[in-house]
Design an enzyme around this catalytic site. Structure first.
Site, PDB file in Angstrom:
ATOM      1  N   GLY A 347      30.238 -33.559 -37.318  1.00 19.29           N
ATOM      2  CA  GLY A 347      29.607 -35.193 -36.468  1.00 19.29           C
ATOM      3  C   GLY A 347      29.703 -35.133 -35.056  1.00 19.29           C
ATOM      4  O   GLY A 347      30.871 -34.531 -34.466  1.00 19.29           O
ATOM      5  N   GLN A 348      28.999 -35.676 -34.156  1.00 23.72           N
ATOM      6  CA  GLN A 348      28.731 -35.247 -32.705  1.00 23.72           C
ATOM      7  C   GLN A 348      28.483 -36.548 -32.009  1.00 23.72           C
ATOM      8  O   GLN A 348      26.889 -37.419 -32.855  1.00 23.72           O
ATOM      9  CB  GLN A 348      27.913 -34.287 -32.158  1.00 23.72           C
ATOM     10  CG  GLN A 348      27.573 -34.837 -30.873  1.00 23.72           C
ATOM     11  CD  GLN A 348      29.167 -33.743 -30.511  1.00 23.72           C
ATOM     12  OE1 GLN A 348      28.882 -32.152 -30.585  1.00 23.72           O
ATOM     13  NE2 GLN A 348      29.384 -34.469 -28.783  1.00 23.72           N
ATOM     14  N   GLY A 350      28.390 -39.476 -28.520  1.00 27.93           N
ATOM     15  CA  GLY A 350      29.019 -39.784 -26.890  1.00 27.93           C
ATOM     16  C   GLY A 350      30.019 -39.332 -26.722  1.00 27.93           C
ATOM     17  O   GLY A 350      30.017 -38.790 -25.205  1.00 27.93           O
ATOM     18  N   GLY A 352      32.973 -37.421 -28.100  1.00 24.70           N
ATOM     19  CA  GLY A 352      32.860 -36.311 -28.458  1.00 24.70           C
ATOM     20  C   GLY A 352      32.374 -35.907 -29.592  1.00 24.70           C
ATOM     21  O   GLY A 352      32.077 -36.456 -30.591  1.00 24.70           O
ATOM     22  N   VAL A 354      33.497 -34.130 -34.107  1.00 28.26           N
ATOM     23  CA  VAL A 354      34.110 -34.477 -34.775  1.00 28.26           C
ATOM     24  C   VAL A 354      34.375 -33.631 -36.023  1.00 28.26           C
ATOM     25  O   VAL A 354      33.671 -33.032 -36.584  1.00 28.26           O
ATOM     26  CB  VAL A 354      33.566 -36.044 -35.927  1.00 28.26           C
ATOM     27  CG1 VAL A 354      35.043 -36.242 -36.894  1.00 28.26           C
ATOM     28  CG2 VAL A 354      33.357 -37.178 -34.911  1.00 28.26           C
ATOM     29  N   LYS A 368      38.760 -36.430 -33.790  1.00 31.03           N
ATOM     30  CA  LYS A 368      37.817 -36.220 -32.768  1.00 31.03           C
ATOM     31  C   LYS A 368      38.419 -36.264 -31.924  1.00 31.03           C
ATOM     32  O   LYS A 368      39.629 -36.301 -30.948  1.00 31.03           O
ATOM     33  CB  LYS A 368      37.635 -38.469 -32.914  1.00 31.03           C
ATOM     34  CG  LYS A 368      36.159 -38.277 -31.910  1.00 31.03           C
ATOM     35  CD  LYS A 368      36.388 -39.671 -32.120  1.00 31.03           C
ATOM     36  CE  LYS A 368      35.221 -40.343 -31.137  1.00 31.03           C
ATOM     37  NZ  LYS A 368      35.325 -41.925 -31.089  1.00 31.03           N
ATOM     38  N   ASP A 465      29.083 -51.134 -30.148  1.00 30.35           N
ATOM     39  CA  ASP A 465      27.723 -50.556 -30.844  1.00 30.35           C
ATOM     40  C   ASP A 465      28.026 -50.109 -32.286  1.00 30.35           C
ATOM     41  O   ASP A 465      27.812 -48.860 -32.530  1.00 30.35           O
ATOM     42  CB  ASP A 465      28.611 -48.906 -30.173  1.00 30.35           C
ATOM     43  CG  ASP A 465      28.172 -47.476 -29.784  1.00 30.35           C
ATOM     44  OD1 ASP A 465      26.277 -47.930 -29.330  1.00 30.35           O
ATOM     45  OD2 ASP A 465      27.547 -46.378 -29.933  1.00 30.35           O
TER      46      ASP A 465
END
Length: 679
Positions: A347-348, A350, A352, A354, A368, A465
């Site tokens: 994963g990517q 805002g 950083g 993962v 992370k 968020d």
């Protein structure tokens, strides 16, 4: 002007330690500053020209955050140098940007002008290129390196509008005007291209006709000469009008029958005598230096005290984490992720990247890898650790620990084998299609996780968020809310927080996006958008021009009693129409413009679980247009210095950059905020 006045209270805080002469000194300076002519405090933020490219970046979610980051960098450059160029490259696009204030503007007026331009330029988004000419500064961004570009035949233009009457009708006056304009334009161009005198800037006056020329620092002397000569020919075409502006790729040239430039940056040409404004500026220079030194000393002392306090607090927190079960050794996590091998990346975001990690005991975790600087690291890292380290709920991703000893900060979570919800909903060709029952259970589980955050755990937490990419699915496709880096908590005695804007455009509630007013109803709004996306199988794209945003589409179908048409076509007819319509109603309830009308997450859960429960009639949701981007506070992580914040307020843009309790703050938007919400 305002920045000079604002330094007076800083000194007055220590008035008991200063002799009475200091009070007299600052009072005298105040009077002198108040007597300065208007031209010395005019940031000239009138819009002279705006160009937006027809090429758009419609489907790249990273474009707007990258644009915002670019504007932040330019803000620092303009603050320090009145000029700046910067570019950012990604795998799918590039953004090159330039900003420059005209040389006659004071530092204060320069920042005010840049702040105004920065709030107006995003009207062009998501265009790949745009440029805005204000009468005191210039901003441009594009997808190629344009810095040395002096002219652009396709986009260079002329603005002949005037606030001082249209044109000179009398024949004799017209001839005198034409002669004066020709002479003053030639003179100001000569001054600007002369390296020894103007260095790309010049002002001149000929028989009550005034002119100013400004080249961008990036075009060089030859580029400046070429641009201004072209601009000079073009601007003379405005005659017999009383004013004209040439707006070219590498320069700005203006003449007017009214004096418009600041005397601060110009000297009279005849005899080398200084103008009245320059004399006043010179007389105040010494006073300004003293004020700046005193203010700087005070600011330095305050900053050092704050750093010392933060370091002390950081040491205490670091020590407590090292002694707790949350602590992981950096080397252990580095090896667990095969030294952050790209093949382990899952994963990517805002905050950083993962990575999937396998601990020595065989346990699979998600690591992370944060990318913050020191200040953000303290705020965001410990915010996430402190808020969720002790929280356990089946619909929340569990934080297992962290590492603070290595060269970078790491967070360790439970590993969720499936992908995030957005990939299941929006990338159906890569993942199995979720049926209706699975979608409903995901909606219900997410609601239960949010309800727990809002009132079921030891502190009240607002996630800030909530979106499809922050909802992960486990092996049973049960939802788990992730990414608490932006979360905020507040006590039961506070109705809301006033905080800097952070989140994702399209999911942010209007009262939060406009005024920074944060309550748990902001999460409810985001959840409502999430519900509509899950049921429709479509993103809530505020830039969609063919059929409007998702909220607009669902609302129209609701008004026509045809909500079933909005259900994801991938489901065919394999869904209960009544239940789908009911879920749509609940989603619309959550996205109402008024926060007070939105249900709590506990009420949402009750309506979802009980098919016989009453569902109130929803009011129209806010339809966010690209006009919402007139405010520069819409990125993933928003931070701005207090000066630019004050500048935005001064020109009519609402912005909140400090987090505090604001129970006494008015909830009514200002006039400048109201057009953002389209009913």
């Amino acid at each position: 002007m305002s920045s000079k006045h604002s330094s007076i209270p800083i000194i007055s805080n220590t008035k008991n330690k200063n002799p009475p002469s200091c009070v007299f000194f600052f009072f005298t300076v105040f009077l002198l500053l108040s007597s300065l002519p208007h031209s010395l405090s005019d940031p000239r933020i009138s819009e002279a020209g705006l160009y937006c490219s027809t090429s758009k970046a419609l489907n790249d979610a990273n474009y707007i955050p990258t644009f915002t980051k670019e504007m932040e960098t330019l803000s620092q450059l303009v603050t320090n140098h009145h000029f700046g160029t910067h570019f950012l490259n990604t795998s799918s696009f590039s953004i090159f940007a330039l900003a420059q204030c005209f040389k006659d503007l004071s530092h204060t007026d320069c920042l005010l002008c840049y702040a105004a331009g920065r709030t107006k330029l995003p009207r062009c988004l998501p265009s790949l290129a745009a440029r805005i000419y204000l009468d005191g500064c210039f901003l441009r961004y594009d997808n190629y390196s344009f810095y040395s570009e002096s002219t652009d035949p396709a986009r260079d233009t002329v603005n002949c509008t005037s606030q001082h009457g249209d044109e000179v009708v009398d024949e004799a006056q017209r001839l005198r005007l034409e002669d004066s304009v020709a002479r003053v334009v030639d003179r100001v161009i000569e001054m600007a291209v002369d390296k020894g005198r103007g260095g790309g800037f010049g002002v001149a006056e000929v028989e009550s006709v005034y002119a100013m020329a400004q080249c961008w620092n990036s075009v060089g002397s030859e580029g400046c000469r070429e641009c201004l000569r072209k601009g000079g020919k073009e601007v003379k075409g405005c005659l017999p009008k009383k004013e004209g502006r040439a707006l070219n790729a590498g320069c700005y040239l203006r003449y007017s029958t009214e004096k418009f430039y600041s005397e601060q940056g110009a000297a009279a040409e005849e005899g080398g005598f200084l103008t009245r404004g320059t004399k006043i500026a010179a007389a105040l220079a010494a006073a300004a230096v003293i004020m700046i030194c005193l203010s700087a000393s005070y600011a330095a002392f305050t900053k050092l005290s704050k750093i010392k306090k933060e370091s002390k607090n950081l040491g205490k927190i670091s020590s407590s984490i090292r002694k707790s079960s949350l602590n992981y050794k950096y080397e252990t996590l580095e090896k667990a992720t095969d030294y952050f091998n790209s093949s382990r990346k899952i994963g990517q975001g805002g905050a950083g990247s993962v990575f999937k990690g396998i601990l020595p005991n065989g346990k699979v975790v998600a690591v992370k890898r944060l990318i913050f600087n020191n200040r953000q690291w303290v705020d965001e890292f410990f915010n996430e650790v402190n808020l969720i380290s002790g929280i356990e709920h089946e619909n929340l991703v569990k934080l297992l620990g962290c590492s603070i000893e290595g060269p970078e900060s790491l967070l360790v979570y439970e590993y969720i084998p499936n992908k995030s919800l957005d990939q299941f909903i929006f990338e159906k060709n890569k993942t199995p299609i979720l049926n209706w029952k699975q979608r409903f259970e995901i909606i219900l589980g997410t609601a239960e996780g949010l309800a727990y955050l809002h009132g079921g755990c030891r502190v009240r937490i607002i996630h800030r968020d909530i979106k499809t990419s922050n909802v992960l699915l486990d092996e049973n496709l049960s939802p788990k809310i992730a990414d608490f880096g932006l979360a905020r908590c507040f006590g039961a005695d506070k109705t809301h927080l006033s905080t800097g804007i952070a989140g994702t455009l399209g999911y942010m509630a209007p009262e939060y996006l406009i005024r920074g007013q944060l309550t748990d109803k902001a999460d409810v709004y985001s959840f409502g958008v999430l519900v509509l996306e899950i049921v429709c199988g479509r993103r809530n794209n505020v830039f969609r021009e063919d059929s409007g945003s998702l909220l607009q589409t669902v609302w129209k179908l609701y008004r026509s009693n045809t909500l079933v048409e909005a259900v994801d076509s991938c489901l065919g007819n394999d869904f209960p129409a009544i239940e789908a319509s009911r879920v749509f109603h609940i989603g619309l309830l959550c996205t109402q413009a008024s926060a007070s009308l939105r249900p709590s997450m506990t009420e949402v859960i009750y309506m979802l679980r009980n098919s016989n429960a009453h569902v109130p009639t929803p009011n129209q949701p806010p339809f966010l247009s690209t006009g919402v981007l007139d405010s520069d506070s819409f990125n993933r992580s928003y931070s701005t210095n207090s000066f630019v914040s004050n500048a935005l307020k001064k020109i009519g843009v609402s912005y909140s950059s400090s987090e505090s309790s604001s129970s006494g703050r008015s909830d009514r938007p200002s006039r400048s905020e109201e057009p953002i919400i389209q009913a």
